[in-house]
Design an enzyme around this catalytic site. Structure first.
Site, short mmCIF file in Angstrom:
data_model
loop_
_atom_site.label_atom_id
_atom_site.label_comp_id
_atom_site.label_asym_id
_atom_site.label_seq_id
_atom_site.Cartn_x
_atom_site.Cartn_y
_atom_site.Cartn_z
CB SER A 199 -0.92 0.02 1.22
OG SER A 199 -0.23 0.54 2.33
CE LYS A 200 2.27 7.46 -2.61
NZ LYS A 200 3.42 7.55 -3.48
NE ARG A 201 -3.22 4.32 4.78
CZ ARG A 201 -4.06 3.29 4.96
NH1 ARG A 201 -3.90 2.47 5.98
NH2 ARG A 201 -5.06 3.09 4.12
N GLY A 235 4.49 2.95 2.15
CA GLY A 235 5.64 3.51 1.42
C GLY A 235 6.07 2.66 0.25
#
Ligand code: GLU
Length: 484
Positions: free
Chosen positions: A253-255, A257
């Site tokens: 996930s983008k979260r 990174g």
């Protein structure tokens, strides 16, 4: 059979997550495998999430990866507009149609009341579910609330008994008890539709035959099916794709990174390699071969071979695949892609094409370049230990002797090029009656200042030029003299 129509329906989030790109790729391949149409639709009904420049990222990613759409906001088409925020009146009209059929209803419940429902459910350790309070308002109450301008949402009216079954091509047939179906919001208080409603209306009006999306939408699909039924529309073929995981526990996930397409490209991955790699994230061709270009993928892609189980994003494999793609690039193209990385560390006027010849087949990702080639800009501050090489049979003494002997010979060269440099070094091998390594290793070490280097003594010396080579040999001599 009707022409296959698939769609990619990204929200403008400002980046292209690897999972979204895979959805786009699979939707594209499913359509193109059957000569169908691939449609781009922008799902921007969540206005709070709007990000400047997000549309450009979507268009650009599709363009550079070659996933060319047949219809979309930028090129138009027969079933536009292709941007959801330009279709709000359509959703409202269809939602009102459902209200008339008793399949939806106005809900005027306040935030406070909804909060109460949520916290009561929490106390009972249950999933919050709207209690249909507003379904029972009289027609007059609804009319007077609307006339008074009281904010409202429109909710789906789901049955509370029986079951709903739907079929997914990958996950099979899934049934849920209707008692579990929440009366989800179709139109929000700001007049915009929810994703849940808009996707059904649009997929129908746009003639989408195969809905391809991430498995996170699987649990909502029974509610979508109820909408199709309420409208009396044909349900599309569902193809839900497995999640992409960073490891056994964590989703990519983008979260966390990780991986957006742009990040990977910026890190030095080639777009074609990334596309090839993500094609294999959750799908396999059944062949041993793993390197496929887009046309080959169109040819062989069979969505029935998509896996149910989560796919693990394997950096090591991606790096391997990228190195294969780098090797397949024609030298000129490689040089063009590598040049910005050369310029990060090299300010001198060097022949980049010659550096490219050395680098072309030894890279996994382009961003490795600066650390490998910085030696061409400045001689690293090295210690003489690196002259000592067991296999080459070099030590500090014979290295010094070689450098002292090669210095005047190099100095005498008038036409500085690879073959002259090579002949000069090989003459010294003959003169000293030693193995090649005894001569070549110290020279390579002196000119590179590193234990490993792209290319050997000749290539590096040629690229550095005569003056810089002589300078570096002299530095080598001084260092070795000091350490004898
Ligand atoms: N807008 C949704 C997303 O970006 C698309 C889901 C779908 O493909 O239906 O996740």
């Amino acid at each position: 059979m009707a022409k296959i129509r698939t769609r990619f329906a990204p929200s403008p989030t400002g980046y292209m997550h690897v999972g979204n790109l895979r959805t786009a790729l699979y939707a594209y391949l499913i359509a193109k495998h059957e000569n169908g149409d691939f449609i781009l639709r922008i799902e921007d009904t969540d206005q709070e999430r709007f990000v400047e420049g997000a549309l450009d990222i979507i268009y650009n990613t599709l363009k550079v990866t070659g996933l060319k759409h047949n219809e979309g906001p930028d090129i138009g088409g027969p079933v536009g507009p292709y941007v959801q925020s330009e279709r709000t009146s359509i959703y409202l009209e269809y939602a009102k149609g459902l209200i008339e059929k008793g399949e939806a209803y106005y809900c005027f419940c306040t935030k406070e009341r909804m909060e109460e429902i949520r916290s009561n459910a929490e106390d009972l350790k249950q999933t919050p579910k709207y209690d249909k309070h507003c379904l029972y308002l009289s027609k007059e109450e609804v009319e007077s609330n609307l006339a008074a301008g009281i904010p409202y949402v429109i909710r789906q009216n789901n049955p509370t008994t029986g079951t709903t079954t739907f079929n997914d091509e990958i996950y099979g047939s899934i049934s849920v008890d209707n008692s579990e179906l929440d009366d989800m919001i179709l139109i929000k208080s700001d007049g915009f539709p929810t994703y849940n409603f808009a996707n059904v209306v649009d997929d129908h009006l746009m003639g989408i035959t195969h809905v391809v999306r991430g498995s996170e939408y699987l649990s909502s699909s029974p509610k979508y099916n109820r909408l199709y039924e309420a409208f009396g529309w044909e349900v599309p073929v569902y193809v839900h794709c497995p999640p992409i995981m960073k490891d056994a526990q964590h989703k990519l996930s983008k979260r966390n990174g990780d991986a957006s397409f742009e990040d990977l490209v910026n890190k030095g991955y080639l777009k074609d390699a990334v596309l090839n790699y993500i094609a294999l994230l959750g799908w396999s061709s059944g062949m041993e071969k793993e390197i496929f270009n887009l046309n080959e993928l169109i040819e062989i892609f069979n969505y029935r071979n998509i896996n149910k189980s989560p796919a693990i994003f394997d950096d090591v494999k991606l790096r391997w695949m990228n190195s294969e793609y780098i090797k397949m690039l024609p030298l000129e193209e490689f040089n063009e892609l590598a040049t910005p990385y050369y310029k990060q560390v090299i300010t001198k006027d060097l022949d980049f094409m010659k550096i490219s010849e050395l680098m072309h087949s030894r890279l996994e990702i382009l961003s490795q370049i600066p650390d490998i080639i910085d030696l061409f800009e400045t001689l690293p501050d090295y210690s003489t230990e690196i002259y000592v090489h067991k296999k080459m049979k070099t030590n500090l003494q014979n290295s010094l002797e070689v450098l002292e002997k090669i210095l005047p010979k190099f100095d005498a060269i008038t036409d500085w090029n690879l073959s002259v440099i090579q002949d000069t070094c090989m003459d010294l091998v003959k003169e000293l009656e030693v193995k090649n390594g005894i001569v070549l290793w110290p020279i390579r070490t002196a000119v590179s200042g590193k234990p490993t280097s792209p290319g050997g003594a000749f290539e590096i010396a040629e690229i550095l030029g005569k003056d810089e080579t002589l300078k570096r040999i002299k530095i080598g001599i001084e260092k070795l003299q000091a350490d004898q």
